[in-house]
Design an enzyme around this catalytic site. Sequence first.
Site, PDB file in Angstrom:
ATOM      1  N   ALA A 112      11.195  71.286  39.719  1.00  0.00           N
ATOM      2  CA  ALA A 112      12.349  71.060  38.836  1.00  0.00           C
ATOM      3  C   ALA A 112      13.493  72.054  39.045  1.00  0.00           C
ATOM      4  CB  ALA A 112      11.886  71.087  37.379  1.00  0.00           C
ATOM      5  N   ALA A 113      13.219  73.345  38.875  1.00  0.00           N
ATOM      6  CA  ALA A 113      14.294  74.341  38.929  1.00  0.00           C
ATOM      7  C   ALA A 113      14.927  74.401  40.312  1.00  0.00           C
ATOM      8  CB  ALA A 113      13.762  75.717  38.528  1.00  0.00           C
ATOM      9  N   ARG A 145      26.264  68.871  45.254  1.00  0.00           N
ATOM     10  CA  ARG A 145      27.359  68.087  44.665  1.00  0.00           C
ATOM     11  C   ARG A 145      28.707  68.744  44.900  1.00  0.00           C
ATOM     12  NH1 ARG A 145      26.716  66.484  38.429  1.00  0.00           N
ATOM     13  NH2 ARG A 145      28.827  65.754  38.790  1.00  0.00           N
ATOM     14  N   CYS A 205       4.234  67.781  33.170  1.00  0.00           N
ATOM     15  CA  CYS A 205       3.952  67.422  31.771  1.00  0.00           C
ATOM     16  C   CYS A 205       3.331  66.044  31.654  1.00  0.00           C
ATOM     17  CB  CYS A 205       5.232  67.396  30.938  1.00  0.00           C
ATOM     18  SG  CYS A 205       6.363  68.693  31.348  1.00  0.00           S
ATOM     19  N   ARG A 224      16.482  71.314   0.859  1.00  0.00           N
ATOM     20  CA  ARG A 224      16.637  71.515  -0.589  1.00  0.00           C
ATOM     21  C   ARG A 224      15.555  72.425  -1.131  1.00  0.00           C
ATOM     22  NH1 ARG A 224      17.496  65.874  -3.666  1.00  0.00           N
ATOM     23  NH2 ARG A 224      17.008  67.284  -5.390  1.00  0.00           N
TER      24      ARG A 224
END
Lengths: 456, 456
Positions: A12-13, A23, A46, A448
């Site tokens: 991924a990284a 790009r 994952c 709340r």
Amino acid sequence: MTERMIVVGADAAGMATAAQARRRRDRNDLEIVAFERGHFTSYSACGIPYWISGLVPEREQLVARDPETHRKQYDIDVRLRHEVTAIDLDRREVVARDLDGGGEVRERFDTLMYAAGAVPIKPDWARTDAAGVFGVQTLDDGSALRRWLEAEPRPRRAVVVGGGYIGVEMAEALVLRGLSVTLLERGEQPVSTVDPDMAVLVTEAMRGLGVDIRTGVEVTGLAVRDGRVYGVQTDAGHLPTDLVVLGLGVRPNTALAEAAGLPLGPTGGIRVDRRMRVTGTPGVWAAGDCVETLHRVSGLPVHIPLGTHANKQGRVAGINIGGGYATFAGVIGTAVTKVCDLEVGRTGLRERDATAAGFEFVSVIAESTNRAGYYPGSRPMTVKLIAERPSGRLLGAQIVGWSEAAKRIDTLAVALWNRMTVDDMTALDLGYAPPYAPVWDPVLVAARKATDALAR
Amino acid sequence: MTERMIVVGADAAGMATAAQARRRRDRNDLEIVAFERGHFTSYSACGIPYWISGLVPEREQLVARDPETHRKQYDIDVRLRHEVTAIDLDRREVVARDLDGGGEVRERFDTLMYAAGAVPIKPDWARTDAAGVFGVQTLDDGSALRRWLEAEPRPRRAVVVGGGYIGVEMAEALVLRGLSVTLLERGEQPVSTVDPDMAVLVTEAMRGLGVDIRTGVEVTGLAVRDGRVYGVQTDAGHLPTDLVVLGLGVRPNTALAEAAGLPLGPTGGIRVDRRMRVTGTPGVWAAGDCVETLHRVSGLPVHIPLGTHANKQGRVAGINIGGGYATFAGVIGTAVTKVCDLEVGRTGLRERDATAAGFEFVSVIAESTNRAGYYPGSRPMTVKLIAERPSGRLLGAQIVGWSEAAKRIDTLAVALWNRMTVDDMTALDLGYAPPYAPVWDPVLVAARKATDALAR
């Protein structure tokens, strides 16, 4: 002159970096070589539990971008099964071993992206080459486990060691495959990424699925015969099993980086600046599971190995390497997981983290429902909020519920990211319609309640 | 001396006010009388379509709190079927007619909460007492429609006039009951709360369900015989039908308020300050569908009748009447709806709103999926973002998708609430796990695309 970038680790990284840099700069301007010791690029680790369970039928579905795509579409020289064995910062070279063909290559770089990921944590007893013991970190790990599960005689019993996300997901996957599964957790509860009062809901759900969860149990060794595991030894006795899955977490894979002299931080991850440059090391970048990053709430460095961070960090590094400007803003510890039909989400600090960081706080747990109470499929949802006292600033949040629960954490994550107080949060204009929320969304009910608690 | 509060309208806003005030002041300190012209208190009007469809079996399920609960638990003197006919600010009195028993009562107040809600918009042709023509604003409306649907001979054809949320939801409900349904929309698309390029997805889904959608059609009259509707006359011809549902929207119910001299704003709603006090009118408060409120993005007053705002405004008013301090922070126009299996969410400004407010902006539409592409049940999701140029500040967002789509709008709503830029949003730490999101959540994919568009 053409500049040359070497990427260590093509997941991924590393590949997000390469794609972003490409790009902005074509191959005449920037040559990109990526070394990957495994058989795959850019895959979803994952997703492994869902492939093991059979929910995802084919391994190849987990590969987001194969090497050919990287080569053809992005002009990246991807070299699979090449393990980088040394980085020489002075000579600006890496040495890589060809794991299949044999031999070694040396490659010059101007720019280095270190994206070697993480390695499983293995106590001494887990350092074994006995058959039947599996990690689940890589697709190769997953392939080995799938073969074992499909071999005759079929294994019937499994022990999963470690109750983190991956351990819990694997326990479920193995139950879905029909195995009898024991989950061993050293601590008080599995899923310690949420506070114990929330984790207990997860434990109940897993027991309901038939997982034999044993907490407060320490593994002391494996029982091996003829090179094959047949049991797990613990401080609470012997457990017979046909296979063992290790889910003890991971640590940054920094052996090479340390040898090259890259700086590590207190978490053991590589230290990088906001642009993902390795601190004090010109021309060298790092991203993904091997780096440490800033936790925006505690202000402390953390190591949170997760594909979404790896991708973002890679994108940031790639934009910078490409000549643009981008920074990585840090993390707040958002995570979601599915345990049986139960959904779990968390963001920010747990109580123990808030205490460790020196915060005073109140915490509340609010019960509500995912949909209007009268709408079919309405199910309970439990939201916990932790808010600084007296400021009311949200420090952390956790959600457990049966449907439409996990991703509600994003609403809280964005509130926390923006340093909102729980009082301000009661005013939030969130979506309301009977199929999706009660008129007071569970997030608002909890805000709340926290506001009331602060007023006391 | 005991102070006396009169509440006009015992639904969401009025009763939230009463309950909050009661929490802070007991009956010796504050007496509360609530007049309601209908048969019910505190019910979910938004739930009516699901009761009509049969998805929610019993009418009583839609009642969040019945009069007995208000009386016993909150010590509120609820008087059903009492229609307030006059408010005398000088004498501090209201006059109410007992719709069942006959006669009139006059009641003194120190504090007045005007929470009379909204009334359906009815063009001349809709002002009829012909049988077979229905609004769907109150439970009484819903009861009448249910009786009609269950009477023999069973109606087979329905015409729904108006393609807003309620029209669309009613069209679906009637299809689910087996009727042949035509939806008439005067404009270009139904669901004009999202931009036409997003609404077209909804139109397709409804046509897929079998709803005959006719756009650009103006109703000119109803065909009535023997006091019973049998057709709808339009500028595109006559449509035979067994019943007509009016879904033309609502306007603030201010007749009484105007007569009493309460100030109205440009939207036709009552003007209130941040604490929900009627502007310039001491001791008089208003909340819910009868008031106008501030849109935090456009800075303009808007009238958005929605239960979630009514409840929040009532809570704010009640805290203030109770002696505390609270303000209503305004709205950002968040809304979600379910159309067939399609989920629709929106927040902030549409393109036309942004233009009207004077913003320059870019808009992008990003295609993604709700879950990791390989995870079972992964479905397309379309996210539209509108961002100010050149600041990049998020101005509006819309989502259409097949599951886990609608409530993702909350993530964008909180970002918008906090005035985030799309560039900052690309860094958001959102939950990631394969069952819940791709590694880049659709929200992040859209933020990246908007960031790129701004850079061009």
